[in-house]
Design a protein around this motif. Structure first.
Motif, PDB file in Angstrom:
ATOM      1  N   ALA A 111       0.831  -1.204   0.000  1.00 53.00           N
ATOM      2  CA  ALA A 111       0.000   0.000   0.000  1.00 53.00           C
ATOM      3  C   ALA A 111       0.865   1.253   0.000  1.00 53.00           C
ATOM      4  O   ALA A 111       0.607   2.209  -0.742  1.00 53.00           O
ATOM      5  CB  ALA A 111      -0.940  -0.010   1.204  1.00 53.00           C
ATOM      6  N   ALA A 112       1.894   1.245   0.833  1.00 51.28           N
ATOM      7  CA  ALA A 112       2.780   2.405   0.907  1.00 51.28           C
ATOM      8  C   ALA A 112       3.490   2.639  -0.421  1.00 51.28           C
ATOM      9  O   ALA A 112       3.593   3.775  -0.906  1.00 51.28           O
ATOM     10  CB  ALA A 112       3.794   2.214   2.030  1.00 51.28           C
ATOM     11  N   ALA A 113       3.976   1.570  -1.049  1.00 49.74           N
ATOM     12  CA  ALA A 113       4.687   1.708  -2.322  1.00 49.74           C
ATOM     13  C   ALA A 113       3.764   2.232  -3.420  1.00 49.74           C
ATOM     14  O   ALA A 113       4.181   3.023  -4.271  1.00 49.74           O
ATOM     15  CB  ALA A 113       5.279   0.359  -2.736  1.00 49.74           C
ATOM     16  N   LEU A 114       2.506   1.815  -3.390  1.00 48.85           N
ATOM     17  CA  LEU A 114       1.544   2.206  -4.420  1.00 48.85           C
ATOM     18  C   LEU A 114       0.940   3.586  -4.171  1.00 48.85           C
ATOM     19  O   LEU A 114       0.225   4.105  -5.022  1.00 48.85           O
ATOM     20  CB  LEU A 114       0.419   1.168  -4.499  1.00 48.85           C
ATOM     21  CG  LEU A 114       0.823  -0.198  -5.063  1.00 48.85           C
ATOM     22  CD1 LEU A 114      -0.197  -1.248  -4.675  1.00 48.85           C
ATOM     23  CD2 LEU A 114       0.962  -0.122  -6.586  1.00 48.85           C
ATOM     24  N   GLY A 115       1.197   4.143  -2.997  1.00 49.86           N
ATOM     25  CA  GLY A 115       0.609   5.430  -2.661  1.00 49.86           C
ATOM     26  C   GLY A 115      -0.848   5.335  -2.253  1.00 49.86           C
ATOM     27  O   GLY A 115      -1.588   6.325  -2.315  1.00 49.86           O
ATOM     28  N   ALA A 116      -1.275   4.156  -1.835  1.00 52.02           N
ATOM     29  CA  ALA A 116      -2.649   3.980  -1.378  1.00 52.02           C
ATOM     30  C   ALA A 116      -2.789   4.563   0.021  1.00 52.02           C
ATOM     31  O   ALA A 116      -2.029   4.190   0.922  1.00 52.02           O
ATOM     32  CB  ALA A 116      -3.027   2.500  -1.357  1.00 52.02           C
ATOM     33  N   PRO A 117      -3.745   5.449   0.248  1.00 51.35           N
ATOM     34  CA  PRO A 117      -3.883   6.050   1.575  1.00 51.35           C
ATOM     35  C   PRO A 117      -4.413   5.093   2.623  1.00 51.35           C
ATOM     36  O   PRO A 117      -4.213   5.309   3.815  1.00 51.35           O
ATOM     37  CB  PRO A 117      -4.862   7.207   1.338  1.00 51.35           C
ATOM     38  CG  PRO A 117      -5.665   6.771   0.149  1.00 51.35           C
ATOM     39  CD  PRO A 117      -4.716   5.996  -0.719  1.00 51.35           C
ATOM     40  N   THR A 118      -5.097   4.030   2.171  1.00 53.57           N
ATOM     41  CA  THR A 118      -5.679   3.093   3.131  1.00 53.57           C
ATOM     42  C   THR A 118      -5.531   1.655   2.652  1.00 53.57           C
ATOM     43  O   THR A 118      -5.561   1.370   1.449  1.00 53.57           O
ATOM     44  CB  THR A 118      -7.170   3.410   3.372  1.00 53.57           C
ATOM     45  OG1 THR A 118      -7.657   2.625   4.465  1.00 53.57           O
ATOM     46  CG2 THR A 118      -8.003   3.132   2.146  1.00 53.57           C
TER      47      THR A 118
END
Length: 297
Positions: A111-118
Motif C-alpha cells: 500500500a505504501a509503495a503504491l501510494g494507497a492512503p488506506t
C-alpha cells in the motif's frame, strides 16, 4: 442504436460522461468490478474513460510485480484510492496468527509503495469448527491493534470494512458499522478508519447516525446495489447502481454530511457484470454514478 447499460440491457438513461467531465473527479474503478481485466487493462480503461482513480487488489498487483504496478499507475497519472485487501486475522492457532500478521505487514508495504492512503481490512470469518463469534471479533480487534504501529510507520490508514451479516461465518465477523467503529475508536482517525460500503450497510438500523459518528474516520466510500433474488453464490450478489434496492440519494448525502471528500469506488462482484466487455461496464458505471451518486456528494 441506443446505448445500452450492462448487465441490464436497458437503454441508458443519461449520456456517457467523457474524459475531462468534472463530475468524474472523484470516481474510482475498484478492480473487482472488471475482474476479467488485467492491471494493464484496468489502468488503460480508467484513462480511456476519464476516471482519475483506481482501487487496487493485491492479486493483480502481484501478477505484474509491485515495481511494475507502481510505475504503471504512476505513468498513467492515476490516484490509488485504496488497496484491498488485508485482514483475515480471526485465526486462533498461534502460528496462523503470526502468518496472518506477517501477510498484513506485507500488504502495508505494498500500500505504501503504491501510494494507497488506506489498506482495506476484511476481518475474516470463523475458523473451522469455531462457533464463538464474540471471541473471533475480539481477535480481529487485537490484530488491528498489533498492526497500528506498522501502518503508522508506513503512513497508511487501516480501514475496517464491516460486511453484511450473510458473510459473518466465512468472511467478515464485523457485521455493522457500529461494530467497526467500536474497534476503530480505540485509535486515532489517522491510525484506523472505516470503509462505508452501500452493499454491506444499506440495511443497518440507525446507519445515518453511525455514518455521522464515523465522520473523519471514513477512509473509503464504496458503492454498488443490493439486488434480488440473491444468486446461489452470495459473494456475487452485488449489482450495478440503480438495478436494486439501495437509496443512493440518501446514503450519499449522509456520507457527505459526515464530511467525506475522498474518492468513491464502484466495487461490484457479479457474474453478469464480469461477463460484459470491460469498457461497457465502465461506461455504465460512469453513467449511473453521475446520475445517482455524484449529485449528492
Amino acid at each position: 442504436m441506443s446505448v445500452l447499460d450492462v448487465p441490464s440491457g436497458q437503454a441508458a438513461r443519461v449520456e456517457t460522461p467523457t474524459a475531462g467531465d468534472p463530475r468524474l473527479a472523484r470516481l474510482s474503478l475498484n478492480q473487482r468490478t472488471t475482474a476479467e481485466w488485467s492491471l494493464r487493462e484496468a489502468v488503460d480503461g480508467c484513462v480511456a474513460a476519464g476516471l482519475p482513480s483506481i482501487g487496487l487488489w493485491r492479486e493483480p498487483v502481484a501478477e505484474v510485480g509491485l515495481e511494475t504496478a507502481v510505475a504503471m499507475v504512476r505513468d498513467a497519472g492515476l490516484r490509488v484510492s485504496s488497496l484491498c485487501r488485508g485482514g483475515f486475522f480471526t485465526v486462533s492457532e498461534p502460528e496462523a496468527v503470526e502468518r496472518a500478521h506477517a501477510e498484513n505487514v506485507r500488504a502495508l508495504d505494498e500500500a505504501a509503495a503504491l501510494g494507497a492512503p488506506t489498506l482495506v481490512l476484511v476481518p475474516g470469518g470463523l475458523p473451522e469448527g469455531d462457533r464463538d463469534l464474540v471471541a473471533a471479533r475480539e481477535r480481529a480487534a487485537a490484530a488491528v491493534e498489533r498492526l497500528v504501529p506498522e501502518a503508522e510507520q508506513r503512513g497508511v490508514v487501516l480501514g475496517i470494512e464491516p460486511m453484511n451479516p450473510i458473510y459473518a461465518a466465512d468472511r467478515g465477523v464485523v457485521s455493522t458499522l457500529a461494530q467497526a467503529l467500536d474497534i476503530a475508536e480505540r485509535f486515532t482517525p489517522q491510525q484506523v478508519g472505516v470503509v462505508v460500503d452501500t452493499f454491506h450497510l444499506w440495511w443497518e438500523p440507525g446507519v445515518r447516525e453511525q455514518i455521522l459518528r464515523a465522520g473523519e474516520r471514513i477512509v473509503s466510500y464504496q458503492v454498488c446495489d443490493w439486488i434480488t433474488p440473491l444468486p446461489a453464490d452470495t459473494l456475487l450478489a452485488r449489482g450495478m447502481m440503480g438495478d436494486g434496492h439501495v437509496d443512493f440519494t440518501a446514503f450519499t448525502r449522509w456520507v457527505a454530511e459526515a464530511g467525506y471528500t475522498g474518492d468513491v469506488e464502484v466495487e461490484i462482484f457479479n457474474a453478469d457484470v464480469w461477463a460484459a466487455p470491460g469498457a461497457d461496464t465502465v461506461a455504465t458505471l460512469a453513467r449511473r454514478y453521475v446520475e445517482l451518486v455524484q449529485p449528492h456528494l
